[in-house]
Design a protein around this motif. Structure first.
Motif, short mmCIF file in Angstrom:
data_model
loop_
_atom_site.label_atom_id
_atom_site.label_comp_id
_atom_site.label_asym_id
_atom_site.label_seq_id
_atom_site.Cartn_x
_atom_site.Cartn_y
_atom_site.Cartn_z
N SER A 298 0.86 -1.18 0.00
CA SER A 298 0.00 0.00 0.00
C SER A 298 0.89 1.23 0.00
CB SER A 298 -0.91 0.00 1.22
OG SER A 298 -0.15 -0.01 2.40
N GLU B 142 -4.83 2.99 20.75
CA GLU B 142 -5.05 1.59 20.45
C GLU B 142 -4.99 0.73 21.71
OE1 GLU B 142 -2.22 0.37 17.52
OE2 GLU B 142 -3.08 1.64 15.96
N THR C 151 -4.69 -6.99 18.28
CA THR C 151 -4.31 -6.50 16.95
C THR C 151 -4.29 -7.65 15.94
OG1 THR C 151 -2.97 -4.76 17.97
CG2 THR C 151 -2.53 -5.27 15.66
N ALA C 152 -3.81 -8.82 16.38
CA ALA C 152 -3.74 -9.97 15.48
C ALA C 152 -5.14 -10.48 15.12
CB ALA C 152 -2.93 -11.09 16.12
N LYS D 20 -7.86 -8.62 15.02
CA LYS D 20 -8.64 -7.57 14.37
C LYS D 20 -8.75 -7.86 12.87
CE LYS D 20 -7.68 -3.44 15.74
NZ LYS D 20 -7.07 -2.12 15.90
N PRO D 21 -9.96 -7.76 12.32
CA PRO D 21 -10.08 -8.05 10.88
C PRO D 21 -9.29 -7.04 10.05
CG PRO D 21 -12.12 -7.13 11.74
CD PRO D 21 -11.21 -7.36 12.91
N LYS D 22 -8.68 -7.56 8.99
CA LYS D 22 -7.88 -6.69 8.12
C LYS D 22 -8.80 -5.85 7.27
CE LYS D 22 -3.97 -9.76 7.95
NZ LYS D 22 -3.06 -10.53 7.14
N GLN D 23 -8.41 -4.63 7.05
CA GLN D 23 -9.24 -3.70 6.30
C GLN D 23 -8.87 -3.69 4.85
OE1 GLN D 23 -8.67 0.01 8.29
NE2 GLN D 23 -9.80 -0.63 10.07
#
Length: 118
Positions: A39, A57, A112-113, A115-118
Motif C-alpha cells: 500500500s 489503540e 491487533t492480530a 482484528k479483521p484486516k481492512q
C-alpha cells in the motif's frame, strides 16, 4: 643441496563470462512478489502522532509504564530516607506494575492480530 623455488601451477585463464540468457533479477526495480501489494505511504507520521495513535489503540501500556516509573521513584526515595518497609512495599508494587504492563502488551498484540484486516 640448493633449494629451488617452485611456483604453484596456476593457469592464467580469463574468467568465464556469464551466459547471455535472461537476467533473473532486475536490480533497478524492486522484486515482484506474488500476492503482495504494497500500500502506498501517504505520509510518514511523527513520533508524537505515533505515540498518540498507539496510546489510543492500547491505553493500558502507558498507564502501566507510568505506574512502574512512579513506584520505582517512590521506592528509591523511601530507600534514600531509610524507610525500608515502605521501600520494600513499593518495589513489590513496581513488580506488579511491570507485570500489568507486560500483560497489557500481550493482550494488545493478540487484539491487533485478531482484528479483521481492512
Amino acid at each position: 643441496m640448493a633449494a629451488t623455488a617452485t611456483k604453484p601451477a596456476v593457469s592464467e585463464q580469463t574468467p568465464a563470462t556469464t551466459p547471455a540468457g535472461p537476467v533473473p533479477f532486475d536490480f533497478s526495480r524492486p522484486p515482484i512478489i506474488e500476492g503482495f501489494n504494497p500500500s502506498p505511504r501517504f505520509r510518514d507520521e511523527t513520533l508524537k502522532e505515533k505515540f498518540l495513535r498507539k496510546t489510543k489503540e492500547n491505553p493500558f501500556v502507558p498507564i502501566g509504564c507510568l505506574g512502574t516509573a512512579g513506584a520505582l521513584i517512590y521506592g528509591l526515595r523511601a530507600f534514600h530516607q531509610g524507610k525500608t518497609r515502605q521501600s520494600q512495599l513499593s518495589m513489590r508494587g513496581r513488580i506488579f506494575a511491570q507485570g500489568f504492563t507486560v500483560v497489557a502488551i500481550i493482550v494488545g498484540v493478540f487484539a491487533t492480530a485478531l482484528k479483521p484486516k481492512q
